[in-house]
Enzyme design. Structure first.
Site, PDB file in Angstrom:
ATOM      1  N   ASN A  63     -38.799  18.476  -1.463  1.00 36.01           N
ATOM      2  CA  ASN A  63     -39.008  19.025  -0.559  1.00 36.01           C
ATOM      3  C   ASN A  63     -39.678  17.749   0.430  1.00 36.01           C
ATOM      4  OD1 ASN A  63     -38.527  21.794  -1.208  1.00 36.01           O
ATOM      5  ND2 ASN A  63     -40.758  22.069  -2.073  1.00 36.01           N
ATOM      6  N   ARG A 393     -22.850  27.358   2.980  1.00 34.79           N
ATOM      7  CA  ARG A 393     -23.241  26.399   2.436  1.00 34.79           C
ATOM      8  C   ARG A 393     -22.601  27.354   1.000  1.00 34.79           C
ATOM      9  NH1 ARG A 393     -27.839  22.732   3.100  1.00 34.79           N
ATOM     10  NH2 ARG A 393     -29.155  23.452   4.514  1.00 34.79           N
ATOM     11  N   HIS A 453     -24.805  30.721  11.173  1.00 40.15           N
ATOM     12  CA  HIS A 453     -26.105  30.865   9.437  1.00 40.15           C
ATOM     13  C   HIS A 453     -25.896  32.262   9.488  1.00 40.15           C
ATOM     14  CE1 HIS A 453     -30.185  31.049   7.445  1.00 40.15           C
ATOM     15  NE2 HIS A 453     -29.743  30.087   7.112  1.00 40.15           N
ATOM     16  N   ARG A 582     -42.978  33.509   2.175  1.00 40.01           N
ATOM     17  CA  ARG A 582     -42.883  32.125   1.176  1.00 40.01           C
ATOM     18  C   ARG A 582     -43.522  31.170   2.105  1.00 40.01           C
ATOM     19  NH1 ARG A 582     -37.500  30.309   0.584  1.00 40.01           N
ATOM     20  NH2 ARG A 582     -38.011  28.125   2.069  1.00 40.01           N
TER      21      ARG A 582
END
Length: 707
Positions: A63, A393, A453, A582
C-alpha cells in the site's frame, strides 16, 4: 484483542492546530494513512493467526509503495510546478507532504517493530529467517553452492565513476550499495562506489537444508547471501560497506490520449517511460555508510523523503510466504467453504433460472465460479448471439478470457471493453487485448480521457421469436483470484429495463451515441453524481416532512467535496446517515450543527471490503443500489461507472441484510471520530465479527427470505 492506535501528544497538537485551518473536512491523503494504520493493526493483533499477520505486514508495504508512487509523486509534481494553493481541506502541497512524511515515518518504524515481533514468533513456531553466520557447516556449503550456481551468474556489478555514470535504478527493486577500497589503498582514501541489483526474478527468501534432527524450516534472504559473497563480484578490491537501498519512482501514466493514434502503443511507451519516473522516496538500510548515503541522495535528488529501515527492505515478499509453507494450518485462517448460489445448484441452464427470477451473489461467501460458469455457459450455448463485457482487471490465467475467445472463434459477436489504464495492470491488460483480438473479439479501449471502471456483462440470446437480454452487474472486477479475497456483490437478471440500459451503455462506449435517457441505470461521468444528489436531497425532504429518512452507504472511499457537503446538508435536515467506508473518508462526523446525525465506520479484516451498496429509505419505499463507483471525484467525473438498482423485493432484503451484518460488527469495526482518528467500537455485547458471521450463513437465500 489489540487496541486501536491512539494519537500521541505531538499528533494531538497537530490535530488541534489543523482544526483552526478547517473544521469541515478531513484530508484525503492523511485519511489514507489512517487506513494503512488500521491494516498495520491487523498485523499487530495477537488474535490474528500468525501467517495472516505476516500477510498484513506485506500489505502495509505494498500500500505504501503505491501511495508514494502516485499520491506523493503527484504532490511533488505540484510543488515543482510552483503550485501553492490550499486544497479544500486547508493544505498546500508543501504543507501536506511534510505532514505525510512525519506520519509515514512513524508508521514505517512501527511496521518494522511489528516485523521483528512477528519473525520472533515465527521462529518459535519453527519458521526461521536466519543469517549466513548462524548456519552450520553443511548448510553453509549448500548455500555457497546455491549462490555460485544460481545467483552469481545473473548478477551484474555496476561501478559508478567518471567514465561510468550512475546506471538506471529500477522502480521498487532492491539494490546493494557497495563501498570498496583497492587492495593496498590507505583506509582514509575516498572509496570506490558500486551497486548490484538483487535479482527480482529469483525468490527473495531461499530455503535452507534442514538441520539434523530438526523440524524447523529455515530461510535466508537473497541479499544476505549476496552480501556474504560480495567479494566474488569485485576481485582485487576490499568491500568496506554493503547496505541495501530501494527507490520509489513516480509511476503515474501521463497520456496524450487525444493525440494518440494507437492508445495501446501509447500506453506501452508510457510503461517504458515509467522506469525513468522521477524518484519520490529513497529507502536505505539502517547503518548505511554516510558516503554511500550521500552518493544516493545526490543521484536521486532526495533528502527529506529518505527512510532508514531497521530490517529488510521491501517486505512484500512476506505475501507469498504463507502459500509456500507446507502445514502450519493452525497459523492460518480456516479455509472458506464458499457456497455455490443455491438458485443455480440443481440446473445446468442459467438462462432458464434467470427467466424466472433475479439472483444476487455475495462473494467470497458465495463462489465466483457462478460468474465464470455463466460466461462459459454463454460462450457454448448455440442460442447466444452476442456477449459484451467490460474488463478492468483479470487474473493471470482467467477462464473468462478463454471463454470469450472460444465464443468469438465459434462465430458469436463478442465485444470486450478492455481498460488499458488500470493502474499497475496495464501490461497484463495489453496482453489480454491482443489475445482477444486474435480470437476475433471486438476489443474496445474505452473513451478518450475516461477509465472504464463499470463491471457489467450483457448476453443476447435468441429464444423462440424474440431476443432476450441477460445481464450480470457487479461491484468487483472479473477476477477469479481477487474474488476469493474481496467482499463484493453481483446481480444476475433478465429484467428487460436493465437489459435495455445495458445495451445502451455498450453502444455509448463502443460507438457514437448521444447520452441515453436511462430507465434504471445511473452512469458516470454524465449523470451518476446528479442522481446521488437527487437521492440524498429526497431523503432530506422526507426528514423535513416527518417521513422515514435514512441513508446507509457502503463504499471504499468518500473524498468528493460536493458529496460530503450533500451529506452534511441531509444530516442537518435530520436524515440518519450510516456510512461504512473501508478507506479514505474526508467527511468529519459528529460535529454539532453539521454532521451529528452521521456515523462512519471502517472494517478491516480477513477480506478486503470492496462492495459498494447504497440504501435510501425513501419514506418507507426503500431503494437499494449496487455500484462500481466510490464517492470520489475520479469515480464521478473521470470514469465510466455504473449504479444499478436492485428491483426484486427479495434481492433488496438480501442487500439490506449484507449492510446490517456490517453495521453490527463490534470486533473489527472502527468508528471515525470528529478529530480524524479511528477507535474500535466498544464491545459491550456479544462479540460480532461481520466477516466470520457472514461465513456462517449457509444460505443467503434463506437469510433474505427471513429478513
Amino acid at each position: 484483542m489489540s487496541i486501536a492506535r491512539e494519537p500521541d501528544l505531538k499528533e494531538v497538537k497537530e490535530l488541534k492546530e489543523h482544526k483552526e485551518i478547517s473544521t469541515k473536512y478531513l484530508n484525503r491523503d492523511l485519511s489514507w494513512i489512517e487506513f494503512n494504520w488500521r491494516v498495520l493493526e491487523e498485523a499487530q493483533d495477537p488474535s490474528t493467526p500468525l501467517l495472516e499477520r505476516v500477510k498484513f505486514l506485506a500489505i502495509v508495504s505494498s500500500n505504501l509503495d503505491e501511495f508514494m508512487s502516485v499520491r506523493v509523486a503527484g504532490l511533488k509534481d505540484q510543488i515543482k510546478a510552483g503550485y501553492n494553493k490550499k486544497d479544500f481541506t486547508g493544505y498546500t502541497p508543501a504543507g501536506l507532504i511534510k505532514r505525510i512524511m512525519k506520519r509515514t515515518s512513524k508508521m514505517v518504524s512501527e511496521q518494522y517493530k511489528t516485523y521483528r515481533e512477528v519473525t520472533r514468533l515465527l521462529t518459535k513456531e519453527g519458521i526461521v529467517f536466519t543469517e549466513y553466520e548462524d548456519l552450520n557447516t553443511s548448510q553453509k556449503k549448500a548455500m555457497d553452492e546455491y549462490y555460485h550456481d544460481i545467483i552469481f551468474p545473473v548478477l551484474t556489478p555496476m561501478a559508478v565513476d567518471q567514465s561510468r555514470p550512475f546506471p538506471l535504478v529500477h522502480n521498487h527493486s532492491v539494490y546493494l550499495a557497495v563501498l570498496l577500497l583497492r587492495e593496498g589503498d590507505d583506509p582514509d582514501d575516498e572509496p570506490y562506489f558500486a551497486i548490484v541489483q538483487v535479482p527480482s526474478n529469483l525468490s527473495r527468501y531461499i530455503s535452507v537444508p534442514t538441520r539434523t534432527n530438526s523440524k524447523k524450516q529455515e530461510f535466508i534472504l537473497l541479499e544476505e547471501l549476496m552480501e556474504h559473497h560480495i567479494q566474488s563480484l569485485f576481485s582485487g578490491y576490499i568491500p568496506i560497506s554493503v547496505h541495501g537501498f530501494r527507490v520509489t519512482r513516480n509511476a503515474d501514466l501521463t497520456l496524450n490520449e487525444e493525440g494518440a493514434e494507437d492508445l495501446l502503443e501509447e500506453i506501452e511507451k508510457e510503461l517504458r517511460r515509467r522506469r525513468w519516473g522521477s524518484p519520490v522516496r529513497l529507502e536505505v538500510q539502517e547503518g548505511i555508510h554516510p558516503y554511500a548515503l550521500a552518493q544516493l541522495q545526490d543521484e536521486f535528488e532526495i533528502e527529506e523523503q529518505t527512510f532508514e529501515i531497521d530490517g529488510p527492505l521491501d517486505i512484500t515478499y512476506f505475501m507469498k510466504l504463507g502459500n509456500t509453507l507446507n502445514g502450519f494450518e493452525n497459523l492460518r485462517y480456516p479455509r472458506v467453504n464458499a457456497k455455490y448460489p443455491i438458485e443455480f445448484e440443481d440446473t445446468n441452464d442459467f438462462f432458464d433460472v434467470l427467466k424466472q427470477k433475479d439472483v444476487l451473489v455475495h462473494h467470497p461467501y458465495e463462489t465466483f465460479d457462478a460468474v465464470t460458469d455463466f460466461i462459459v455457459h454463454a460462450a457454448y450455448d448455440p442460442k447466444v448471439l452476442a456477449i459484451k463485457m467490460t474488463l478492468y482487471r483479470a487474473s493471470g490465467n482467467s477462464p473468462i478470457i478463454q471463454s470469450l475467445a472460444r465464443a468469438a472463434e465459434s462465430g458469436k459477436q463478442v465485444t470486450v471493453v478492455v481498460e488499458l489504464k488500470a493502474r499497475f495492470d496495464e501490461e497484463r491488460n495489453i496482453a489480454w487485448a491482443r489475445m482477444l483480438e486474435k480470437s476475433g473479439c471486438h476489443v474496445v479501449y474505452g473513451l478518450v480521457g475516461l477509465k472504464t471502471h463499470a463491471k457489467i456483462t450483457l448476453v443476447v440470446r435468441q429464444e423462440e421469436n424474440m431476443l432476450r437480454r441477460y445481464v450480470h452487474v457487479g461491484t468487483g472486477n472479473y477476477n477469479d483470484i481477487t474474488a476469493r479475497l474481496y467482499t463484493d456483490v453481483g446481480l444476475f437478471t433478465s429484467n428487460s429495463v436493465i437489459g435495455e440500459d445495458a445495451s445502451a451503455l455498450f453502444n455509448e462506449i463502443t460507438g457514437y451515441s448521444a447520452p441515453h435517457d436511462w430507465q434504471s441505470f445511473a452512469v458516470a461521468p454524465t449523470d451518476l453524481k446528479d442522481k446521488l444528489f437527487e437521492l440524498i436531497a429526497r431523503e432530506a425532504e422526507h426528514a423535513k416532512a416527518g417521513k422515514p429518512a435514512k441513508i446507509i452507504a457502503k463504499m471504499n472511499s468518500l473524498s468528493n467535496q460536493e458529496m460530503v457537503d450533500a451529506l452534511y446538508a441531509a444530516s442537518q435536515a435530520g436524515v440518519k446517515i450510516e456510512l461504512i467506508i473501508r478507506g479514505v473518508c474526508c467527511l468529519r462526523p459528529g460535529v454539532p450543527g453539521l454532521s451529528e446525525n452521521i456515523t462512519v465506520r471502517s472494517i478491516v479484516d480477513r477480506f478486503l471490503e470492496h462492495s459498494r451498496i447504497y440504501y435510501f429509505q425513501n419514506g418507507g419505499l426503500v431503494d437499494v443500489y449496487l455500484s462500481s463507483a466510490d464517492w470520489m471525484t475520479r469515480n464521478l467525473t473521470r470514469r465510466i461507472e455504473l449504479m444499478c438498482p436492485v428491483i426484486d423485493p427479495q434481492m433488496k432484503k438480501m442487500m439490506i441484510s449484507i449492510l446490517n451484518v456490517s453495521l453490527n460488527d463490534n470486533v473489527k469495526a472502527r468508528e471515525l471520530m470528529s478529530n480524524g482518528m479511528y477507535t474500535r467500537i466498544k464491545n459491550e455485547l456479544t462479540p460480532y465479527r461481520s466477516q466470520f458471521e457472514a461465513m456462517k450463513i449457509t444460505s443467503w437465500k434463506k437469510l433474505r427470505l427471513e429478513s
